[in-house]
Motif scaffolding. Structure first.
Motif, PDB file in Angstrom:
ATOM      1  N   ALA A 116       0.680  -1.282   0.035  1.00  0.00           N
ATOM      2  CA  ALA A 116       0.182  -0.155  -0.041  1.00  0.00           C
ATOM      3  C   ALA A 116       1.010   1.207  -0.025  1.00  0.00           C
ATOM      4  O   ALA A 116       0.507   2.259  -0.957  1.00  0.00           O
ATOM      5  CB  ALA A 116      -0.922   0.111   1.313  1.00  0.00           C
ATOM      6  N   VAL A 117       1.991   1.194   0.682  1.00  0.00           N
ATOM      7  CA  VAL A 117       2.761   2.587   0.822  1.00  0.00           C
ATOM      8  C   VAL A 117       3.537   2.615  -0.425  1.00  0.00           C
ATOM      9  O   VAL A 117       3.848   3.708  -0.963  1.00  0.00           O
ATOM     10  CB  VAL A 117       3.760   2.194   2.233  1.00  0.00           C
ATOM     11  N   ALA A 118       4.075   1.558  -0.955  1.00  0.00           N
ATOM     12  CA  ALA A 118       4.740   1.532  -2.025  1.00  0.00           C
ATOM     13  C   ALA A 118       3.876   2.167  -3.519  1.00  0.00           C
ATOM     14  O   ALA A 118       4.270   2.964  -4.301  1.00  0.00           O
ATOM     15  CB  ALA A 118       5.193   0.062  -2.733  1.00  0.00           C
ATOM     16  N   ILE A 119       2.782   1.808  -3.459  1.00  0.00           N
ATOM     17  CA  ILE A 119       1.564   2.381  -4.412  1.00  0.00           C
ATOM     18  C   ILE A 119       1.546   4.020  -4.302  1.00  0.00           C
ATOM     19  O   ILE A 119       1.434   4.633  -5.190  1.00  0.00           O
ATOM     20  CB  ILE A 119       0.455   1.697  -4.474  1.00  0.00           C
ATOM     21  N   TYR A 120       1.354   4.316  -2.862  1.00  0.00           N
ATOM     22  CA  TYR A 120       1.126   5.409  -2.384  1.00  0.00           C
ATOM     23  C   TYR A 120       2.355   6.411  -3.023  1.00  0.00           C
ATOM     24  O   TYR A 120       2.081   7.314  -3.398  1.00  0.00           O
ATOM     25  CB  TYR A 120       1.026   5.628  -0.883  1.00  0.00           C
ATOM     26  N   THR A 121       3.328   5.998  -2.399  1.00  0.00           N
ATOM     27  CA  THR A 121       4.900   6.697  -2.738  1.00  0.00           C
ATOM     28  C   THR A 121       4.943   6.824  -4.237  1.00  0.00           C
ATOM     29  O   THR A 121       5.519   7.584  -4.716  1.00  0.00           O
ATOM     30  CB  THR A 121       5.947   6.239  -2.149  1.00  0.00           C
ATOM     31  N   ALA A 122       4.728   5.807  -4.948  1.00  0.00           N
ATOM     32  CA  ALA A 122       4.881   5.701  -6.381  1.00  0.00           C
ATOM     33  C   ALA A 122       3.984   6.764  -7.151  1.00  0.00           C
ATOM     34  O   ALA A 122       4.387   7.405  -8.183  1.00  0.00           O
ATOM     35  CB  ALA A 122       4.569   4.154  -7.141  1.00  0.00           C
ATOM     36  N   LEU A 123       2.627   7.062  -6.581  1.00  0.00           N
ATOM     37  CA  LEU A 123       1.969   7.941  -7.041  1.00  0.00           C
ATOM     38  C   LEU A 123       2.718   9.303  -7.192  1.00  0.00           C
ATOM     39  O   LEU A 123       2.624  10.189  -8.135  1.00  0.00           O
ATOM     40  CB  LEU A 123       0.572   8.013  -6.555  1.00  0.00           C
ATOM     41  N   LEU A 170      13.514   7.321  -3.307  1.00  0.00           N
ATOM     42  CA  LEU A 170      13.889   6.750  -2.001  1.00  0.00           C
ATOM     43  C   LEU A 170      12.832   6.220  -1.173  1.00  0.00           C
ATOM     44  O   LEU A 170      12.896   5.226  -0.607  1.00  0.00           O
ATOM     45  CB  LEU A 170      14.708   7.658  -1.256  1.00  0.00           C
ATOM     46  N   ALA A 171      11.751   6.901  -0.901  1.00  0.00           N
ATOM     47  CA  ALA A 171      10.505   6.828  -0.100  1.00  0.00           C
ATOM     48  C   ALA A 171       9.930   5.612  -0.797  1.00  0.00           C
ATOM     49  O   ALA A 171       9.716   4.467   0.006  1.00  0.00           O
ATOM     50  CB  ALA A 171       9.540   7.825  -0.063  1.00  0.00           C
ATOM     51  N   PHE A 172       9.675   5.517  -1.984  1.00  0.00           N
ATOM     52  CA  PHE A 172       9.207   4.309  -2.911  1.00  0.00           C
ATOM     53  C   PHE A 172      10.048   3.053  -2.409  1.00  0.00           C
ATOM     54  O   PHE A 172       9.720   1.976  -2.087  1.00  0.00           O
ATOM     55  CB  PHE A 172       9.083   4.510  -4.205  1.00  0.00           C
ATOM     56  N   LEU A 174      12.208   2.484   0.075  1.00  0.00           N
ATOM     57  CA  LEU A 174      12.181   2.316   1.503  1.00  0.00           C
ATOM     58  C   LEU A 174      10.820   1.677   1.897  1.00  0.00           C
ATOM     59  O   LEU A 174      10.773   1.030   3.055  1.00  0.00           O
ATOM     60  CB  LEU A 174      12.321   3.661   2.272  1.00  0.00           C
ATOM     61  N   SER A 175       9.736   1.958   1.229  1.00  0.00           N
ATOM     62  CA  SER A 175       8.574   1.420   1.585  1.00  0.00           C
ATOM     63  C   SER A 175       8.280  -0.166   1.433  1.00  0.00           C
ATOM     64  O   SER A 175       7.575  -0.548   2.370  1.00  0.00           O
ATOM     65  CB  SER A 175       7.425   1.934   0.428  1.00  0.00           C
ATOM     66  N   PHE A 176       9.111  -0.865   0.875  1.00  0.00           N
ATOM     67  CA  PHE A 176       9.252  -2.180   0.796  1.00  0.00           C
ATOM     68  C   PHE A 176       9.877  -2.811   2.055  1.00  0.00           C
ATOM     69  O   PHE A 176       9.716  -4.151   2.571  1.00  0.00           O
ATOM     70  CB  PHE A 176       9.945  -2.734  -0.271  1.00  0.00           C
ATOM     71  N   VAL A 177      10.934  -2.101   2.967  1.00  0.00           N
ATOM     72  CA  VAL A 177      11.358  -2.470   4.113  1.00  0.00           C
ATOM     73  C   VAL A 177      10.879  -1.624   5.319  1.00  0.00           C
ATOM     74  O   VAL A 177      10.923  -2.415   6.558  1.00  0.00           O
ATOM     75  CB  VAL A 177      13.082  -2.526   3.707  1.00  0.00           C
ATOM     76  N   ALA A 178      10.566  -0.691   5.044  1.00  0.00           N
ATOM     77  CA  ALA A 178      10.213   0.250   6.348  1.00  0.00           C
ATOM     78  C   ALA A 178       9.208   1.319   5.864  1.00  0.00           C
ATOM     79  O   ALA A 178       9.426   2.362   5.557  1.00  0.00           O
ATOM     80  CB  ALA A 178      11.285   1.119   6.848  1.00  0.00           C
ATOM     81  N   PRO A 179       7.683   0.766   5.791  1.00  0.00           N
ATOM     82  CA  PRO A 179       6.890   1.507   5.402  1.00  0.00           C
ATOM     83  C   PRO A 179       6.573   2.664   6.029  1.00  0.00           C
ATOM     84  O   PRO A 179       6.348   3.926   5.343  1.00  0.00           O
ATOM     85  CB  PRO A 179       5.639   0.694   5.360  1.00  0.00           C
ATOM     86  N   THR A 180       6.679   2.877   7.303  1.00  0.00           N
ATOM     87  CA  THR A 180       6.357   4.188   8.130  1.00  0.00           C
ATOM     88  C   THR A 180       7.521   5.080   7.960  1.00  0.00           C
ATOM     89  O   THR A 180       7.108   6.148   7.764  1.00  0.00           O
ATOM     90  CB  THR A 180       6.453   3.719   9.700  1.00  0.00           C
ATOM     91  N   ALA A 181       8.711   4.635   7.671  1.00  0.00           N
ATOM     92  CA  ALA A 181       9.804   5.478   7.393  1.00  0.00           C
ATOM     93  C   ALA A 181       9.652   6.267   6.024  1.00  0.00           C
ATOM     94  O   ALA A 181      10.020   7.412   5.805  1.00  0.00           O
ATOM     95  CB  ALA A 181      11.023   4.881   7.497  1.00  0.00           C
ATOM     96  N   ALA A 182       9.120   5.377   5.231  1.00  0.00           N
ATOM     97  CA  ALA A 182       8.889   6.003   3.823  1.00  0.00           C
ATOM     98  C   ALA A 182       7.771   7.050   3.940  1.00  0.00           C
ATOM     99  O   ALA A 182       7.987   8.316   3.133  1.00  0.00           O
ATOM    100  CB  ALA A 182       8.502   4.745   2.978  1.00  0.00           C
ATOM    101  N   LEU A 183       6.612   6.840   4.734  1.00  0.00           N
ATOM    102  CA  LEU A 183       5.747   7.819   4.777  1.00  0.00           C
ATOM    103  C   LEU A 183       6.451   9.219   5.479  1.00  0.00           C
ATOM    104  O   LEU A 183       6.082  10.324   5.173  1.00  0.00           O
ATOM    105  CB  LEU A 183       4.627   7.520   5.612  1.00  0.00           C
ATOM    106  N   PHE A 184       7.275   9.134   6.730  1.00  0.00           N
ATOM    107  CA  PHE A 184       7.772  10.270   7.243  1.00  0.00           C
ATOM    108  C   PHE A 184       8.602  10.900   6.206  1.00  0.00           C
ATOM    109  O   PHE A 184       8.674  12.199   6.377  1.00  0.00           O
ATOM    110  CB  PHE A 184       8.541   9.551   8.451  1.00  0.00           C
ATOM    111  N   LEU A 185       9.368  10.308   5.132  1.00  0.00           N
ATOM    112  CA  LEU A 185      10.019  10.951   4.349  1.00  0.00           C
ATOM    113  C   LEU A 185       9.172  11.922   3.363  1.00  0.00           C
ATOM    114  O   LEU A 185       9.724  12.869   3.024  1.00  0.00           O
ATOM    115  CB  LEU A 185      10.937   9.818   3.543  1.00  0.00           C
ATOM    116  N   CYS A 186       8.285  11.207   2.831  1.00  0.00           N
ATOM    117  CA  CYS A 186       7.141  12.019   2.367  1.00  0.00           C
ATOM    118  C   CYS A 186       6.754  13.454   2.842  1.00  0.00           C
ATOM    119  O   CYS A 186       6.466  14.225   2.319  1.00  0.00           O
ATOM    120  CB  CYS A 186       6.041  11.157   1.847  1.00  0.00           C
ATOM    121  N   VAL A 187       6.264  13.055   4.136  1.00  0.00           N
ATOM    122  CA  VAL A 187       6.019  14.081   5.100  1.00  0.00           C
ATOM    123  C   VAL A 187       7.145  15.283   5.178  1.00  0.00           C
ATOM    124  O   VAL A 187       6.942  16.603   4.932  1.00  0.00           O
ATOM    125  CB  VAL A 187       5.454  13.823   6.488  1.00  0.00           C
TER     126      VAL A 187
END
Length: 205
Positions: A116-123, A170-172, A174-187
């Motif tokens: 879910a986070v990978a799709i979100y960050t990919a967008l 990078l967030a995309f 990272l989402s495969f190993v650390a979804p929460t960290a990927a979202l923080f990077l987007c924020v």
């Protein structure tokens, strides 16, 4: 110079407004049968925290997109066909935000959170590329831009948007190993863009 982009901006504002409105449709009121009243309603609301998180993230991301879109069109005075299609791509991607938001709210607290986070960050990688494309088209033809804009001003806007490509990529990853960290990077990137949006108000020569 007469500004030719008024209708483009008005149409874009309407699409951004619709895109934000679509997000709230993913917030659902728990049924009485599910809660039984009392404290169980509070428990159900607390259990919906991924939905509230996804809504807040997506709302502010679209809002920041709108702010930056508004700022960038203060520098664009004329239009051509490639510019209009590039703008259309941004609007299309903005309306798509509601779907990965729904995925995020439904699967963030499951074993499929990384998908879910990978799709979100990919967008948002695609959205960033679309903003870079819009400015690249506009800056290739100085006739499309505000007459007073300087070469340094053009480069400053370009640099501001280029930062997003590696960060969102990078967030995309990272989402495969650390979804929460990927979202923080987007924020963090959205906060940066909110902070730097004032730098897009370029002064005259």
């Amino acid at each position: 110079m007469e500004k030719e982009t008024t209708r483009i901006e008005a149409f874009s504002d309407g699409v951004f407004a619709i895109a934000i409105t679509l997000l709230v449709l993913e917030l659902h009121v728990p049924l009485i049968e599910e809660t039984g009243g009392g404290n169980s309603l509070l428990k159900k609301l607390v259990a919906q925290w991924p939905s509230f998180l996804a809504f807040c993230l997506s709302f502010f991301s679209i809002f920041i997109m709108w702010v930056n879109h508004h700022k960038i069109f203060k520098q664009i005075y004329r239009r051509n066909t490639p510019l209009m299609f590039a703008n259309g791509l941004i609007l299309f991607l903005a309306t798509c935000v509601s779907y990965p938001t729904a995925l995020l709210s439904s699967y963030y607290h499951t074993a499929s959170a990384h998908v879910a986070v990978a799709i979100y960050t990919a967008l948002f990688v695609c959205i960033n590329l679309a903003f870079n494309l819009l400015w690249w088209i506009a800056s290739q033809d100085r006739q499309l831009l505000r007459p007073e804009i300087t070469d340094e001003g053009i480069k400053r806007i370009k640099r501001n948007y280029l930062y997003g490509i590696p960060v969102h990529t990078l967030a995309f990853i990272l989402s495969f190993v650390a979804p929460t960290a990927a979202l923080f990077l987007c924020v963090a990137l959205w906060i940066y863009w909110a902070y730097t949006s004032g730098k897009l108000d370029l002064k005259s020569k």
